[in-house]
Write a protein that holds these residues in place. Sequence first.
Motif, PDB file in Angstrom:
ATOM      1  N   ILE A  52     100.086  32.498  62.430  1.00 45.32           N
ATOM      2  CA  ILE A  52      99.213  31.781  61.498  1.00 45.32           C
ATOM      3  C   ILE A  52      98.608  30.578  62.209  1.00 45.32           C
ATOM      4  N   PRO A  53      97.295  30.607  62.450  1.00 43.46           N
ATOM      5  CA  PRO A  53      96.647  29.508  63.187  1.00 43.46           C
ATOM      6  C   PRO A  53      96.855  28.138  62.537  1.00 43.46           C
ATOM      7  N   GLU A  54      96.846  28.082  61.189  1.00 41.49           N
ATOM      8  CA  GLU A  54      97.037  26.806  60.504  1.00 41.49           C
ATOM      9  C   GLU A  54      98.425  26.227  60.792  1.00 41.49           C
ATOM     10  N   TYR A  55      99.405  27.112  60.967  1.00 38.00           N
ATOM     11  CA  TYR A  55     100.768  26.658  61.254  1.00 38.00           C
ATOM     12  C   TYR A  55     100.836  26.004  62.631  1.00 38.00           C
ATOM     13  N   THR A  56     100.278  26.674  63.642  1.00 41.67           N
ATOM     14  CA  THR A  56     100.328  26.103  64.984  1.00 41.67           C
ATOM     15  C   THR A  56      99.509  24.821  65.061  1.00 41.67           C
ATOM     16  N   ALA A  57      98.363  24.788  64.367  1.00 46.21           N
ATOM     17  CA  ALA A  57      97.552  23.561  64.337  1.00 46.21           C
ATOM     18  C   ALA A  57      98.304  22.443  63.617  1.00 46.21           C
ATOM     19  N   GLY A  58      98.944  22.777  62.516  1.00 47.70           N
ATOM     20  CA  GLY A  58      99.725  21.786  61.768  1.00 47.70           C
ATOM     21  C   GLY A  58     100.903  21.278  62.581  1.00 47.70           C
TER      22      GLY A  58
END
Length: 177
Positions: free
Chosen positions: A35-41
């Motif tokens: 999940i890209p949002e997870y790694t960005a977060g």
Amino acid sequence: MKKILTTALMLTFMVGISFAQKLAYVDSEYIMKHIPEYTAGQKKIDDLSNQWQKEVDKQYAEIERMYQAYQNDQPNLNADMRRRREDEIVNKEKAVKEYQRGKFGYDGEIIKQREALMKPIQDRVSKAIQDIATAQQLDFILDRRSEVSFLYANPKMDKSNEVITKLGLKPNPALAN
């Protein structure tokens, strides 16, 4: 004799029911890596943490400098000046510890940031898991990364890739551990 037969019959019935339960597992860490949002977060949280830690380290270095200056000047200071300098150092140290608690403590800013960024993602993953469990009539889905210990897990029962697909993402086996 009748009691023993009844007990044995009930035990057999209960064992039969327990085998009828369908079980699967997911690897939540593997799912989150997709999940890209997870790694960005996670990167944002790490950056904030590093920034705040640098500030704490800088303030502790200032306290150390103040203490060294106090040690050097101590023979030349009267009692009132010594007490004021000691109080200044102690107060500065208390302020830094309070800042540190405010940022990294149990209900600190880092926890609030992590919750704000990760809760929506975790909710999406949880919904996807529930949808898969309902669709496949699964009774239990365990998380491979939790405290549950697997001595053996049939790879056919791993629903992680299905959760990733349900989230609209493409599974990447290279991310698996």
